[in-house]
Design a protein around this motif. Structure first.
Motif, PDB file in Angstrom:
ATOM      1  N   ASN A 116       0.828  -1.203   0.000  1.00 29.18           N
ATOM      2  CA  ASN A 116       0.000   0.000   0.000  1.00 29.18           C
ATOM      3  C   ASN A 116       0.867   1.259   0.000  1.00 29.18           C
ATOM      4  OD1 ASN A 116      -1.523   2.146   2.076  1.00 29.18           O
ATOM      5  ND2 ASN A 116      -2.851   1.285   0.491  1.00 29.18           N
ATOM      6  N   GLU A 117       1.926   1.204   0.817  1.00 30.41           N
ATOM      7  CA  GLU A 117       2.836   2.355   0.849  1.00 30.41           C
ATOM      8  C   GLU A 117       3.489   2.567  -0.517  1.00 30.41           C
ATOM      9  OE1 GLU A 117       5.476   1.411   4.001  1.00 30.41           O
ATOM     10  OE2 GLU A 117       4.146   2.149   5.592  1.00 30.41           O
ATOM     11  N   ALA A 118       3.841   1.455  -1.173  1.00 34.85           N
ATOM     12  CA  ALA A 118       4.438   1.558  -2.509  1.00 34.85           C
ATOM     13  C   ALA A 118       3.431   2.132  -3.500  1.00 34.85           C
ATOM     14  CB  ALA A 118       4.921   0.182  -2.967  1.00 34.85           C
ATOM     15  N   PHE A 119       2.165   1.679  -3.385  1.00 41.37           N
ATOM     16  CA  PHE A 119       1.114   2.191  -4.263  1.00 41.37           C
ATOM     17  C   PHE A 119       0.903   3.690  -4.038  1.00 41.37           C
ATOM     18  CE2 PHE A 119      -3.370   3.480  -4.024  1.00 41.37           C
ATOM     19  CZ  PHE A 119      -3.651   3.583  -5.388  1.00 41.37           C
ATOM     20  N   ASP A 126       3.330   9.745  -9.673  1.00 36.79           N
ATOM     21  CA  ASP A 126       2.652   9.953 -10.963  1.00 36.79           C
ATOM     22  C   ASP A 126       1.877  11.272 -10.964  1.00 36.79           C
ATOM     23  OD1 ASP A 126       3.652   7.605 -11.940  1.00 36.79           O
ATOM     24  OD2 ASP A 126       1.846   6.423 -11.569  1.00 36.79           O
ATOM     25  N   GLN A 127       1.210  11.548  -9.839  1.00 35.62           N
ATOM     26  CA  GLN A 127       0.439  12.803  -9.763  1.00 35.62           C
ATOM     27  C   GLN A 127       1.364  14.021  -9.797  1.00 35.62           C
ATOM     28  OE1 GLN A 127      -1.719  12.017  -6.137  1.00 35.62           O
ATOM     29  NE2 GLN A 127      -3.586  11.377  -7.247  1.00 35.62           N
ATOM     30  N   LEU A 204       0.411   8.328 -17.574  1.00 36.97           N
ATOM     31  CA  LEU A 204       0.493   8.416 -16.118  1.00 36.97           C
ATOM     32  C   LEU A 204      -0.889   8.281 -15.476  1.00 36.97           C
ATOM     33  CD1 LEU A 204       3.144  11.263 -15.706  1.00 36.97           C
ATOM     34  CD2 LEU A 204       3.440   8.830 -15.176  1.00 36.97           C
ATOM     35  N   ASN A 205      -1.892   8.924 -16.120  1.00 38.03           N
ATOM     36  CA  ASN A 205      -3.261   8.776 -15.611  1.00 38.03           C
ATOM     37  C   ASN A 205      -3.732   7.328 -15.685  1.00 38.03           C
ATOM     38  OD1 ASN A 205      -4.173  11.343 -14.682  1.00 38.03           O
ATOM     39  ND2 ASN A 205      -4.158  12.080 -16.795  1.00 38.03           N
ATOM     40  N   ASP A 206      -3.401   6.668 -16.805  1.00 42.98           N
ATOM     41  CA  ASP A 206      -3.750   5.241 -16.945  1.00 42.98           C
ATOM     42  C   ASP A 206      -3.038   4.407 -15.871  1.00 42.98           C
ATOM     43  OD1 ASP A 206      -5.403   5.717 -19.052  1.00 42.98           O
ATOM     44  OD2 ASP A 206      -3.914   5.208 -20.612  1.00 42.98           O
ATOM     45  N   GLU A 207      -1.781   4.776 -15.631  1.00 40.98           N
ATOM     46  CA  GLU A 207      -1.015   4.038 -14.625  1.00 40.98           C
ATOM     47  C   GLU A 207      -1.626   4.204 -13.240  1.00 40.98           C
ATOM     48  OE1 GLU A 207       3.477   4.306 -12.806  1.00 40.98           O
ATOM     49  OE2 GLU A 207       3.269   4.412 -14.985  1.00 40.98           O
ATOM     50  N   ILE A 208      -2.067   5.435 -12.932  1.00 35.87           N
ATOM     51  CA  ILE A 208      -2.729   5.675 -11.651  1.00 35.87           C
ATOM     52  C   ILE A 208      -4.017   4.869 -11.558  1.00 35.87           C
ATOM     53  CG2 ILE A 208      -3.938   7.410 -10.272  1.00 35.87           C
ATOM     54  CD1 ILE A 208      -1.865   9.439 -11.258  1.00 35.87           C
ATOM     55  N   LYS A 209      -4.786   4.898 -12.651  1.00 37.19           N
ATOM     56  CA  LYS A 209      -6.051   4.168 -12.678  1.00 37.19           C
ATOM     57  C   LYS A 209      -5.820   2.673 -12.518  1.00 37.19           C
ATOM     58  CE  LYS A 209     -10.126   3.393 -15.564  1.00 37.19           C
ATOM     59  NZ  LYS A 209     -10.784   3.676 -16.857  1.00 37.19           N
ATOM     60  N   ASN A 210      -4.863   2.137 -13.275  1.00 42.18           N
ATOM     61  CA  ASN A 210      -4.566   0.702 -13.176  1.00 42.18           C
ATOM     62  C   ASN A 210      -4.023   0.353 -11.791  1.00 42.18           C
ATOM     63  OD1 ASN A 210      -5.352   0.313 -15.829  1.00 42.18           O
ATOM     64  ND2 ASN A 210      -3.272   0.592 -16.647  1.00 42.18           N
ATOM     65  N   GLY A 211      -3.210   1.245 -11.240  1.00 37.92           N
ATOM     66  CA  GLY A 211      -2.672   1.020  -9.900  1.00 37.92           C
ATOM     67  C   GLY A 211      -3.761   0.997  -8.854  1.00 37.92           C
ATOM     68  N   MET A 212      -4.733   1.884  -8.986  1.00 37.99           N
ATOM     69  CA  MET A 212      -5.849   1.908  -8.042  1.00 37.99           C
ATOM     70  C   MET A 212      -6.684   0.639  -8.144  1.00 37.99           C
ATOM     71  SD  MET A 212      -7.057   5.911  -8.337  1.00 37.99           S
ATOM     72  CE  MET A 212      -8.387   5.665  -7.164  1.00 37.99           C
ATOM     73  N   THR A 213      -6.866   0.172  -9.375  1.00 39.85           N
ATOM     74  CA  THR A 213      -7.610  -1.086  -9.567  1.00 39.85           C
ATOM     75  C   THR A 213      -6.866  -2.251  -8.933  1.00 39.85           C
ATOM     76  OG1 THR A 213      -8.554  -0.267 -11.646  1.00 39.85           O
ATOM     77  CG2 THR A 213      -8.590  -2.651 -11.272  1.00 39.85           C
ATOM     78  N   ALA A 214      -5.553  -2.289  -9.199  1.00 43.49           N
ATOM     79  CA  ALA A 214      -4.736  -3.365  -8.630  1.00 43.49           C
ATOM     80  C   ALA A 214      -4.712  -3.289  -7.105  1.00 43.49           C
ATOM     81  CB  ALA A 214      -3.318  -3.291  -9.189  1.00 43.49           C
TER      82      ALA A 214
END
Length: 340
Positions: A116-119, A126-127, A204-214
Motif C-alpha cells: 500500500n505504501e508503494a502504491f 505519478d500525480q 500516467l493517468n492510466d497508470e494511476i487508474k490501473n494502480g488503483m484497480t490493482a
C-alpha cells in the motif's frame, strides 16, 4: 504320672495316695473337673481352628480382590497417562499452529502495508509528474503563442480528452526531422513536444487508474486472506480451550485413580500385616489340632476308666494302692496332655 509327664495326672495320683477310705468322692469329683476342662479345651481348640481357617479364607479372598483392584488401578493409570500425553502433544501442536498463523498474519499485514505504501508513493509520484508535465505543457503553449508559432490542433489539449490518441502530420512511429531552420519546422517540433507531453500525461493517468484497480483487488484479497487466517486462529484457540478442559478432567481422574491405588495398597498391606499377626497362633492350632485332639481323647478315656475303677474300689484295694510302690501304674496308661 512321672512317665506321662502330666501335671493333672500327678495331682490326681497324689490325691489317690492321700485319700482315706470312703473319701474317693473327692478324687472322682477332681476327675470330673479334669474331664470338663478337657472338653472345654477341645471346644476351644475347635473354635480357634475354625476361626483361623475362616480368617485365612477371608484374608485370601480380600487379598485377591484387592490385588485385582490394584491391577485395575495401575492399568487405568497407564491409560490415563498415555491419553494425557497424547492430549498434551495435540495441544502443543495446536499452540504451534496458532503461533504460525499469527506469524503469517503479521507477515501478511506487513506485506500489505508495504504494498500500500508503494502504491501510495507511486500514485503520488505519478500525480506529481502529471502536475509538472501540465505546467510544462502550459508554459510551452504560452511560449509558442507569445512568439506567434502556430502548431495546429494538439491532441489532448485544452477542451480535448487526454485519453485520445494524438494526431501526427507524419506516421507516429516516424522520428521528427531535426530541422529548425524556419518557423514551419519549429511549428512541427512544438506540436510534437506538446503531443508527447500529452501522451505521457495520459499514460500516467492510466497508470494511476490501473494502480488503483490493482490496489483495490490486492486489498480485497488481503481482507479475505486475513479473515480466513483470523477464523483459523479463533478455531485453533477454541481447540486449545477444549483440550485444556479435557486435560484438566483427565488429570483429576488420574489423581483420583492414584489416590484409589494408594488406598488399595494400604488395604492390601493391612490384610498381610493382620495375617502375619495371627499366623503364630493359627499355625500352631492348625498344625497341632489333630495330635492334640488325639491325646486329649486318650486322656479323657483314661480318666473315665480311672473314675469307674475308683467308684467300685473297696477299702482294702485303696489300702493296697496307697501302700503299693507301683501305685502310679493304676493311671500310668492314661495319656495326659498336661496343662499347656
Amino acid at each position: 504320672a512321672t512317665k506321662t509327664h502330666s501335671l493333672r495326672l500327678a495331682v490326681l495320683a497324689a490325691r489317690i495316695r492321700t485319700a482315706k477310705a470312703g473319701h474317693f468322692d473327692e478324687v472322682i469329683s477332681a476327675i470330673d473337673k479334669i474331664i470338663a476342662t478337657l472338653k472345654k479345651e477341645a471346644a476351644d481348640d475347635l473354635k480357634k481352628r475354625d476361626q483361623c481357617l475362616e480368617q485365612y479364607q477371608d484374608i485370601e479372598s480380600t487379598v485377591k480382590k484387592t490385588e485385582w483392584l490394584i491391577e485395575k488401578n495401575e492399568a487405568k493409570i497407564g491409560k490415563l497417562q498415555a491419553l494425557l500425553k497424547a492430549l498434551q502433544k495435540e495441544k502443543d501442536e495446536t499452540l504451534e499452529a496458532i503461533k504460525q498463523v499469527k506469524e503469517d498474519i503479521k507477515a501478511m499485514k506487513k506485506t500489505r502495508k508495504e504494498e500500500n505504501e508503494a502504491f501510495v508513493q507511486a500514485k503520488k509520484d505519478d500525480q506529481d509528474a502529471i502536475k509538472l508535465l501540465v505546467k510544462a505543457r502550459k508554459f510551452l503553449k504560452e511560449y509558442y503563442a507569445k512568439n506567434e508559432i502556430e502548431f495546429g490542433k494538439i491532441q489532448g489539449g485544452e477542451g480535448e480528452s487526454l485519453l485520445q490518441d494524438p494526431e501526427f502530420a507524419v506516421p507516429k512511429d516516424q522520428a521528427p526531422e531535426a530541422d529548425f531552420s524556419d518557423k514551419g519546422s519549429r511549428k512541427d517540433g512544438a506540436k510534437g513536444i506538446v503531443s508527447l507531453m500529452t501522451m505521457i500525461i495520459e499514460d500516467l493517468n492510466d497508470e494511476i487508474k490501473n494502480g488503483m484497480t490493482a490496489e483495490e483487488k490486492a486489498q480485497e484479497a488481503f481482507d479475505e486472506a486475513l479473515k480466513t487466517a483470523e477464523a483459523l486462529q479463533e478455531e485453533l484457540e477454541k481447540k486449545v480451550t477444549t483440550l485444556d478442559d479435557q486435560i484438566g478432567k483427565k488429570e483429576e481422574d488420574l489423581s483420583d485413580e492414584k489416590k484409589d491405588l494408594g488406598n488399595n495398597k494400604a488395604d492390601l498391606q493391612k490384610e498381610l500385616d493382620y495375617k502375619k499377626e495371627i499366623e503364630p497362633d493359627c499355625e500352631f492350632i492348625i498344625n497341632t489340632f489333630d495330635n492334640r485332639a488325639k491325646k486329649r481323647t486318650a486322656e479323657m478315656e483314661g480318666l473315665i476308666e480311672a473314675k469307674e475303677f475308683l467308684s467300685g474300689a473297696s477299702t482294702n484295694l485303696l489300702q493296697k494302692v496307697n501302700t503299693s510302690p507301683s501305685s502310679d501304674n493304676v493311671l500310668a496308661h492314661i495319656q495326659f496332655l498336661g496343662m499347656k
